[in-house]
Design a protein around this motif. Structure first.
Motif, mmCIF file in Angstrom:
data_model
loop_
_atom_site.group_PDB
_atom_site.id
_atom_site.type_symbol
_atom_site.label_atom_id
_atom_site.label_comp_id
_atom_site.label_asym_id
_atom_site.label_seq_id
_atom_site.Cartn_x
_atom_site.Cartn_y
_atom_site.Cartn_z
ATOM 1 N N ASN A 196 -75.683 -49.644 -92.523
ATOM 2 C CA ASN A 196 -74.297 -49.190 -92.609
ATOM 3 C C ASN A 196 -74.151 -47.753 -92.096
ATOM 4 O OD1 ASN A 196 -71.570 -49.514 -93.166
ATOM 5 N ND2 ASN A 196 -71.749 -48.807 -95.273
ATOM 6 N N THR A 197 -74.774 -47.500 -90.950
ATOM 7 C CA THR A 197 -74.744 -46.163 -90.358
ATOM 8 C C THR A 197 -74.282 -46.229 -88.912
ATOM 9 O OG1 THR A 197 -77.077 -46.370 -89.738
ATOM 10 C CG2 THR A 197 -76.592 -45.254 -91.812
ATOM 11 N N ILE A 198 -73.793 -45.116 -88.431
ATOM 12 C CA ILE A 198 -73.372 -44.985 -87.039
ATOM 13 C C ILE A 198 -74.550 -44.455 -86.223
ATOM 14 C CG2 ILE A 198 -71.860 -43.748 -85.448
ATOM 15 C CD1 ILE A 198 -69.742 -43.757 -87.646
ATOM 16 N N ILE A 199 -74.880 -45.150 -85.143
ATOM 17 C CA ILE A 199 -75.978 -44.730 -84.278
ATOM 18 C C ILE A 199 -75.472 -43.824 -83.169
ATOM 19 C CG2 ILE A 199 -77.773 -45.549 -82.697
ATOM 20 C CD1 ILE A 199 -77.829 -48.147 -84.284
ATOM 21 N N LYS A 200 -74.314 -44.171 -82.589
ATOM 22 C CA LYS A 200 -73.841 -43.417 -81.437
ATOM 23 C C LYS A 200 -72.329 -43.568 -81.303
ATOM 24 C CE LYS A 200 -75.098 -42.709 -76.565
ATOM 25 N NZ LYS A 200 -76.001 -43.173 -75.485
ATOM 26 N N LYS A 201 -71.676 -42.506 -80.839
ATOM 27 C CA LYS A 201 -70.242 -42.528 -80.550
ATOM 28 C C LYS A 201 -69.997 -42.055 -79.134
ATOM 29 C CE LYS A 201 -67.838 -41.966 -84.978
ATOM 30 N NZ LYS A 201 -66.853 -41.121 -85.712
ATOM 31 N N ILE A 202 -69.090 -42.736 -78.428
ATOM 32 C CA ILE A 202 -68.724 -42.320 -77.074
ATOM 33 C C ILE A 202 -67.211 -42.111 -77.027
ATOM 34 C CG2 ILE A 202 -68.628 -42.978 -74.642
ATOM 35 C CD1 ILE A 202 -71.133 -44.579 -75.046
ATOM 36 N N PRO A 203 -66.747 -40.871 -76.871
ATOM 37 C CA PRO A 203 -65.297 -40.623 -76.809
ATOM 38 C C PRO A 203 -64.699 -41.135 -75.504
ATOM 39 C CG PRO A 203 -66.527 -38.598 -76.406
ATOM 40 C CD PRO A 203 -67.535 -39.631 -76.788
ATOM 41 N N PHE A 204 -63.492 -41.707 -75.581
ATOM 42 C CA PHE A 204 -62.778 -42.187 -74.403
ATOM 43 C C PHE A 204 -61.751 -41.160 -73.948
ATOM 44 C CE2 PHE A 204 -63.235 -47.064 -73.999
ATOM 45 C CZ PHE A 204 -64.610 -46.942 -74.107
ATOM 46 N N GLU A 205 -61.328 -41.322 -72.688
ATOM 47 C CA GLU A 205 -60.353 -40.407 -72.122
ATOM 48 C C GLU A 205 -58.990 -40.576 -72.807
ATOM 49 O OE1 GLU A 205 -62.135 -42.631 -70.581
ATOM 50 O OE2 GLU A 205 -63.023 -41.893 -68.718
ATOM 51 N N GLU A 206 -58.165 -39.552 -72.683
ATOM 52 C CA GLU A 206 -56.828 -39.580 -73.261
ATOM 53 C C GLU A 206 -56.026 -40.750 -72.697
ATOM 54 O OE1 GLU A 206 -53.024 -36.540 -73.957
ATOM 55 O OE2 GLU A 206 -54.688 -36.001 -72.633
#
Length: 717
Positions: free
Chosen positions: A412-422
């Motif tokens: 139940n953990t986050i491994i990676k996040k990738i932000p998207f463009e506006e």
């Protein structure tokens, strides 16, 4: 901090702050061992990655600094008595860098064998057993806990060594097969050895098997010539007190092993030091792997001789790029005679030629620095997808943060996040055998989120200006991107069409009302396969068969009675469609194996829909039949990979689940098992294939949001 802990800290401090000058904290023996093993040497052939950036800068480069070690009342060697209960060893880790996060993975070795262990925190929480726990520590951040395990080896009356080792920045991975230097990353440091005394023999579920086929030969002259430059005096030879380990192959490119038809061959060498018995564990991506049908290599070194063992590994199920290394530790009483251990080979890049044949821009997992990302060592609970990747990992899109998120459902953990463009967002995420395909829309304004006391609602923008597909590997490293806006049918741009990806990630199918479209992912080209003119079916479920070509579907038709389900198979090449009808049936989802496709209904079917039926299509003969099961079992049914049985699970009580095994040929129930999870009631239960045609796992989510699993073994009747 105790004396042994301080010594570990001193060594790590030297590793992590490289200035090119000697340091008084480091002993001569330790320096020579590092110089000979090459573990912290920097390749000058690399092209300027973070791993060797300090070669071009005379100032120190901070990669983090940390301490780790046992907590004890005195500075002498600790003796832990095993009496049949789990060992609890007090431990402490601390980050010591104001400028960088201190990232490392902690391993335990017992009598030279890799030891899975749990972490028991002061607040009573405990992790599951892992071979490596990872830490991401800020400056002065301290964690105190107990290392808990049952030894994997040992007999009554024996005394064996236990040592704790740290791998620097385990998440680091070279960016491609053409940039292979690990530099200082993956360097190993260890505490002084402590001791375990066995008052009784552990009951081990899995006996560790050794491989001991090796040759003892003279140390090659080129190595002896190289040592001439490292001798401190005529009477001192570094090999007298330090042993050396290395991986070698016929590959011309140093630091790389390239597979041939999914297999790699190499030699392991060990020489120098005191004559002793050593155990060597081979690791791929920080997990121990079997070699030549055994769990470890055992060698007995001889003075002025080099032990060489030929090893072959099958890596065809791995990602395109992985990391291989070996860690060697003295076994038995020899741990008291050897001064510097364990020793790690240089990390070597494995290139899998059977994976997707494209260059992967891997940079390793960028973990959440506030959590410990773990890989389970429990063979029952750690399900690996036989087609690549982990069944526990999943990708979702977080509209609040506008990020693509890779999560581990097991912890139940986050491994990676990738932000998207506006003003962009993920319309759909697809998981295939080796990674993910994400359909991204660019709109004239952002997605609108409205929160209230019941949760939140999402309003999507109406105007889409661009649509692209992004292909990621299993760790969300971007591999390819293509613009499909000009090819995309207008009705699919904003519509919530039913869709699916082929197992190889090469095709996406969209079904909208009576229309069917297929996109060739590599080119971004889209073609229409079905529309109102030649199709009487309104699609509601769709997926690819295992041949990555045929399409299995379910839906409804104006040509049948209301509430009836229509299902079948479509050949996109000739547009042929097979049709079958299941009366008064509302499908919840569809599943496929290589030989069959079938429907599962809902746990609480809607009015007019009968439970206890599983409509099945034989993909070879195109014939359909229906299996009858016990009520809600039809909501969680799976056909075994060998095509012999249907397995179905049903909630028996609030916290127990019954699994039944039915013969696919006769419909007869041939085996039954009830499982009462120790975690209590589960939600979102399912049955999944465990990589062996006779073993399947009941998985479910606990109250704290973590997934667990329990095995079911088919009886062949």
């Amino acid at each position: 901090m105790k004396k042994n802990t301080f010594r570990v800290f001193a060594l790590l401090f030297i590793f992590l702050y490289f200035t090119g000058c000697n340091n008084s904290f480091e002993s001569t023996d330790t320096k020579e061992a590092q110089k000979l093993s090459g573990d912290i040497s920097i390749s000058k052939d690399d092209d300027g990655t973070a791993a060797d950036s300090f070669l071009h800068d005379s100032s120190s480069t901070s990669l983090g600094a940390f301490s780790f070690g046992i907590v004890s009342d005195n500075n002498s060697k600790q003796i832990y008595e095993y009496n049949g209960n789990e060992l609890h060893i007090p431990f402490n880790v601390m980050g010591l860098d104001e400028n960088a996060s201190s990232d490392f993975g902690l391993m335990v070795f017992v009598d030279g064998l890799s030891q899975p262990y749990k972490i028991a925190k002061k607040n009573g929480e405990a992790t599951e057993a892992q071979y490596m726990h990872k830490f991401y520590l800020n400056n002065k951040e301290t964690q105190e806990f107990d290392i808990v395990f049952t030894p994997v080896t040992g007999k009554k009356g024996e005394r064996v060594g236990v040592v704790f080792s740290a791998i620097l920045n385990p998440d680091f991975m070279p960016q491609s097969e053409h940039r292979t230097s690990y530099g200082i990353y993956h360097s190993l440091s260890a505490t002084l050895a402590q001791e375990i005394y066995f008052q009784c023999t552990p009951i081990n579920k899995n006996e560790r098997l050794k491989y001991s086929l090796y040759e003892a030969e003279d140390i090659p002259q080129e190595i002896i010539d190289k040592l001439k430059g490292t001798k401190l005096s005529n009477n001192y030879n570094p090999l007298d007190s330090n042993f050396v380990t290395e991986l070698s192959s016929q590959d011309k490119e140093a630091g790389v092993l390239k597979a041939n038809n999914g297999k790699v061959k190499f030699e392991f060498h060990i020489y120098g030091g005191q004559e002793a018995t050593y155990r060597t564990i081979f690791f791929i991506d920080h997990k121990p792997v079997s070699i030549m049908g055994a769990d470890y290599l055992e060698t007995r070194t001889k003075k002025e001789k080099m032990c060489s063992a030929e090893i072959e590994l099958d890596i065809k199920s791995l990602n395109r790029l992985s990391t291989l290394y070996a860690i060697t530790t003295p076994a038995g009483k020899d741990y008291m005679a050897v001064s510097v251990f364990p020793i790690k080979t240089r990390s070597t890049l494995l290139v899998n030629d059977m994976a997707i044949n494209e260059e992967s821009n891997q940079a390793g997992i960028e973990g959440n620095k506030n959590i410990t990302v773990t890989d389970s060592a429990d063979k029952v609970s750690d399900i690996e997808n036989p087609e690549g990747g982990s069944l526990w990992q999943n990708v979702s899109y977080d509209y609040e943060t506008n990020c693509l998120v890779l999560s581990d459902g097991k912890t139940n953990t986050i491994i990676k996040k990738i932000p998207f463009e506006e003003n962009s967002y993920a319309q759909k995420t697809y998981k295939f055998d080796k990674g993910y395909v994400v359909q991204v829309a660019y709109a004239d304004k952002p997605v609108k989120i409205v929160k209230d006391q019941y949760g939140y609602s999402i309003t999507y923008p109406k105007t889409i200006n661009r649509c692209i597909l992004r292909v990621y590997d299993g760790y969300l490293n971007l591999k390819k991107e293509m613009d499909i806006f000009s090819e995309m049918p207008e009705e699919l741009l904003g519509a919530m069409a039913y869709s699916a990806v082929s197992g190889d990630g090469e095709k996406i199918v969209w079904a909208y009302l009576q229309k069917l479209y297929i996109c060739e992912v590599p080119s971004g080209k889209i073609k229409k396969v079905k529309d109102e003119a030649d199709n009487q079916v309104f699609f509601s479920q769709i997926c690819y068969a295992k041949d990555n070509k045929s399409i299995f579907f379910a839906g409804s038709s104006t040509q049948t009675n209301e509430g009836d389900c229509v299902y079948g198979l479509i050949d996109p090449d000739n547009k042929n469609m097979t049709l079958h009808v299941e009366e008064k049936y509302h499908p919840g989802y569809i599943r496929v194996t290589a030989g069959y496709a079938w429907l599962c209904d809902n746990v609480k079917p809607i009015s007019g829909t009968a439970g206890g039926r599983v409509p099945i299509l034989d993909l070879q003969t195109k014939k359909a039949f229906t299996m009858k099961v016990d009520g809600a079992e039809s909501a969680h049914a799976i056909i075994t990979e060998d095509g012999k049985y249907l397995l179905a699970v049903k909630e028996k009580t609030a916290d127990s689940y019954r699994i039944r095994q039915y013969s696919l040929a006769t419909g007869e129930m041939v085996n039954e098992k009830t499982i009462g999870p120790k975690e209590g009631a589960l939600w979102n239960i399912d049955l999944v294939y465990a990589g062996d045609s006779s073993i399947y796992n009941l998985i479910g989510c606990t109250k704290d949001g973590k997934y667990v699993c329990y095995p079911f073994v088919c009886e062949d009747k």
